[in-house]
Design an enzyme around this catalytic site. Sequence first.
Site, PDB file in Angstrom:
ATOM      1  N   CYS A 116     -37.288 -71.201   4.230  1.00 49.06           N
ATOM      2  CA  CYS A 116     -36.265 -71.121   3.193  1.00 49.06           C
ATOM      3  C   CYS A 116     -36.938 -71.120   1.826  1.00 49.06           C
ATOM      4  O   CYS A 116     -38.161 -71.250   1.716  1.00 49.06           O
ATOM      5  CB  CYS A 116     -35.271 -72.280   3.307  1.00 49.06           C
ATOM      6  SG  CYS A 116     -36.006 -73.889   2.934  1.00 49.06           S
ATOM      7  N   CYS A 119     -39.338 -73.925   0.924  1.00 52.96           N
ATOM      8  CA  CYS A 119     -40.725 -73.813   1.395  1.00 52.96           C
ATOM      9  C   CYS A 119     -41.584 -73.079   0.365  1.00 52.96           C
ATOM     10  O   CYS A 119     -42.739 -73.436   0.132  1.00 52.96           O
ATOM     11  CB  CYS A 119     -40.782 -73.071   2.730  1.00 52.96           C
ATOM     12  SG  CYS A 119     -39.884 -73.872   4.072  1.00 52.96           S
ATOM     13  N   ASP A 526     -41.322 -39.947 -24.071  1.00 51.24           N
ATOM     14  CA  ASP A 526     -42.414 -39.148 -24.622  1.00 51.24           C
ATOM     15  C   ASP A 526     -42.148 -37.710 -24.196  1.00 51.24           C
ATOM     16  O   ASP A 526     -41.344 -37.464 -23.283  1.00 51.24           O
ATOM     17  CB  ASP A 526     -43.748 -39.656 -24.075  1.00 51.24           C
ATOM     18  CG  ASP A 526     -44.919 -38.844 -24.587  1.00 51.24           C
ATOM     19  OD1 ASP A 526     -44.893 -38.464 -25.768  1.00 51.24           O
ATOM     20  OD2 ASP A 526     -45.841 -38.576 -23.803  1.00 51.24           O
ATOM     21  N   ASP A 726     -46.458 -41.688 -20.679  1.00 52.08           N
ATOM     22  CA  ASP A 726     -47.759 -41.632 -20.037  1.00 52.08           C
ATOM     23  C   ASP A 726     -48.267 -43.065 -19.848  1.00 52.08           C
ATOM     24  O   ASP A 726     -48.342 -43.827 -20.800  1.00 52.08           O
ATOM     25  CB  ASP A 726     -48.710 -40.835 -20.942  1.00 52.08           C
ATOM     26  CG  ASP A 726     -50.082 -40.644 -20.310  1.00 52.08           C
ATOM     27  OD1 ASP A 726     -50.618 -41.623 -19.761  1.00 52.08           O
ATOM     28  OD2 ASP A 726     -50.609 -39.531 -20.385  1.00 52.08           O
ATOM     29  N   ASP A 730     -49.718 -43.964 -23.667  1.00 54.12           N
ATOM     30  CA  ASP A 730     -48.611 -44.627 -24.348  1.00 54.12           C
ATOM     31  C   ASP A 730     -48.600 -46.123 -24.087  1.00 54.12           C
ATOM     32  O   ASP A 730     -47.546 -46.758 -24.146  1.00 54.12           O
ATOM     33  CB  ASP A 730     -47.278 -44.012 -23.909  1.00 54.12           C
ATOM     34  CG  ASP A 730     -47.061 -42.621 -24.504  1.00 54.12           C
ATOM     35  OD1 ASP A 730     -47.460 -42.419 -25.653  1.00 54.12           O
ATOM     36  OD2 ASP A 730     -46.503 -41.759 -23.805  1.00 54.12           O
TER      37      ASP A 730
END
Length: 831
Positions: A116, A119, A526, A726, A730
């Site tokens: 769960c 944990c 872009d 990019d 960028d």
Amino acid sequence: MSLAPALASVPSVAEARCYHCGLDIPGGADFSVDIAGEPRALCCAGCQAVAEAIVANGLADYYASRDALPESPREAVPAILEQLALFDHVEFQKSFVRDLGEREREASLMLEGITCAACVWLNERHIGQLSGVTGVDVNYATRRARVRWDTTRIKLSGILAAIAAIGYRAHPYDASRYEELARRERREALWRVWVAGFGMMQVMMYAVPVYLANAGEMTADIETLIRWASLLLTLPVVFYSAAPFFRGAWRDVKFRRVGMDVPVALGIGAAFAASVWATVTRTGEVYFDSVAMFVFFLLGGRYLEMTARQKAVSVGEALAKLMPAFCQRLSHAAKTGGEAEQVMVSELKAGDRVLVRPGDIIPCDGAVEEGASNADESLLTGESLPVKKQAGDAVTGGSLNMESPLVVRVGAVGERTRLSAIIRLMERAAAEKPGIVVVADKVAQWFVLILLVVAALTAIAWHGVDGERALWITVSVLVVTCPCALALATPIALTVASGALAKEGLLVTRGHALETLARATHFVFDKTGTLTTGKLRLLDISPVGAADEETALRLAARLEAWSEHPLARALRQAAGERLAGAPPPAENVIAETGQGVRGNVAGQELYIGRPDYVFAHAGEARWPEGWQTAGDTVLALGEGGDGGRGVLAFFRLGDAPRPEAAALIHSLQTAGRQTLLMSGDAAPVVARIAAELGIGAAKGGMSPQDKRDAVSRLQAAGAVVAMVGDGVNDAPVLAQAQVSIAMGSGAQLARTQADLVLLSENLERLAIGFRRSRFTLAVIRQNLAWAFLYNLLALPLAIAGHVTPWAAGIGMSASSLLVVLNALRIQKKEV
């Protein structure tokens, strides 16, 4: 009998035998280690090193619990420490550990025993507190953990020992092992469900006569016999089927943490203990049937949730299993039909040649050297159509060769491949927790504490009202409102959505990406390589005088037949698309660097290139309207020499929009989002592209810093900005935006820090991703609303005594299962 007290009574340093291995201590030896707060004499430096490792890894209890001194030095090393020590070997770590810096490493691990969200919290908190651990992230849906540590302060074996100390086991991540563990987990869970179901049916057979019998119809001896039979049948249900609840609860209590197993274990334990007491003393009521029934329903719900969860993460596991273990390596002299040697893929090196037969998986990134075929790259890019591959084309490891044999020159293998980069990015996203998940986890933790207080008050109140009903009402309160659905609501939806988007070619690499993409108000694009193809294409032809477009294009293609310049390739491509048959090359072709090309066609002296170059040889001509200031690349074609016709045509070349770009912009605008175009290209070119795509706000001539500042201004005005560009060039503006999307081609994929990566570079996938992210957010809201509404309704009913324990088990299991099934709709939803 343990030897620990006897050993402790011997003088600490003047011991005649080694405290660790039991051998005699040679004269003059001066080795000791503090164990349990006392210095213990050791025989040699080897025993000292092992003893120090045992103590450092939190395994000092080994000395207190051993029943005898070891008979051989090998037995002096606890088995767990001996196994964990293997993880510190550099060669062993190659497959699952990567270097992050000079001293920092990161391991990808699988955790056994996660049941769960509590944990996950326990492991992250426990590991994170270790000195030298710099970061840890555990994903509940995948059971995967990413652990980062400083190699000068702690070893990986020490981290794994700390995990083992709290009752979990960690393994290096391996797709085949993960599948085996998942199978074993399902098998064990199914056995527990079967035992609980069988026990429930048998106990109910004994309980029904007691319920149906009227007063005086059943003797006390028969009822006692039925109770004892029910007790015996419930024992395996409680001590085998329900064991995971008790183990989880004990672990939580031991580490002073209240997890979701605590209320369940309290409910089961209290009901069973009270029933045993009632059976032994022959007083009160028994609840064996209720205990068996709600254990069965709880386990049944967990089993269904587990299978749904494993199905949800199947995409990532399928990618991890794509790369084959073996391949056919060719000698440098061999051809496709020659002898091939079978080797492990890990043995391949850049420059090797491999034979990939039809139906085989391509084992590396590289290029086709011989042959032609089609490759299935659907799992890598989301594109369902096969991709044609011939000599010179790049191929991606993990794609399927479909038709004919290929000889591939190896470019990259192992961790350097595109597939490995995709898997690493998916792991990064799975390990990170978005804010919405963190909030839900914190709410669930407080909810459990509040639930325990409410259950205690309920028990006190009902004990005063109706003592006989107090126990089962308290049990119902504990079980029915356990916040499993609340803890599952968000992570399971995000996991399913990430897998669905990966199938469609949009890779989620950050945990917050889906949530933020759905909330984005402004999409900034872009131009080059994002909204456009990034490749030059012929946009327009303007004939001069009596020349026509087809003739001009044919002559241009003949002049550029042998050139590899991007402009020449664009002209040839246009000729191939518009003309019937490939025109023959021109004669006596001479290229003049930076100017153009001249040559002879059927006795004509032709020039193509920069307009001023052509004007110098064929005479001046008037530029087409608006072309000189448009910002695109313009070439002129002319005929010089005696009797030449002068300039014949102008060609305008530029970067054309992607075919699907206009549809993406329209889709976003229809959804009420603002679209903007920011580019470093010339303003006229940017304006033209914006006009073609229907983008109202566009600006050219911007540097990366200019774009970053513009996005920052939008954010200051309250905008949630999604930047598409990019992944490398960028980087500043992608980092500034709340959510960033990068075009993930080639080497850029491994370097990108974007939140999402468009693997196929098909912008239609981004439109699908945006719609699916919005649907995912809607599903998360539905899940959270259901979880809160369920608890809001169930808690008062349970407190009022209207919910029996078995009904509480059904309610809790059904609420968790409903959340998972609702999340699975994300995979199947057509958007």
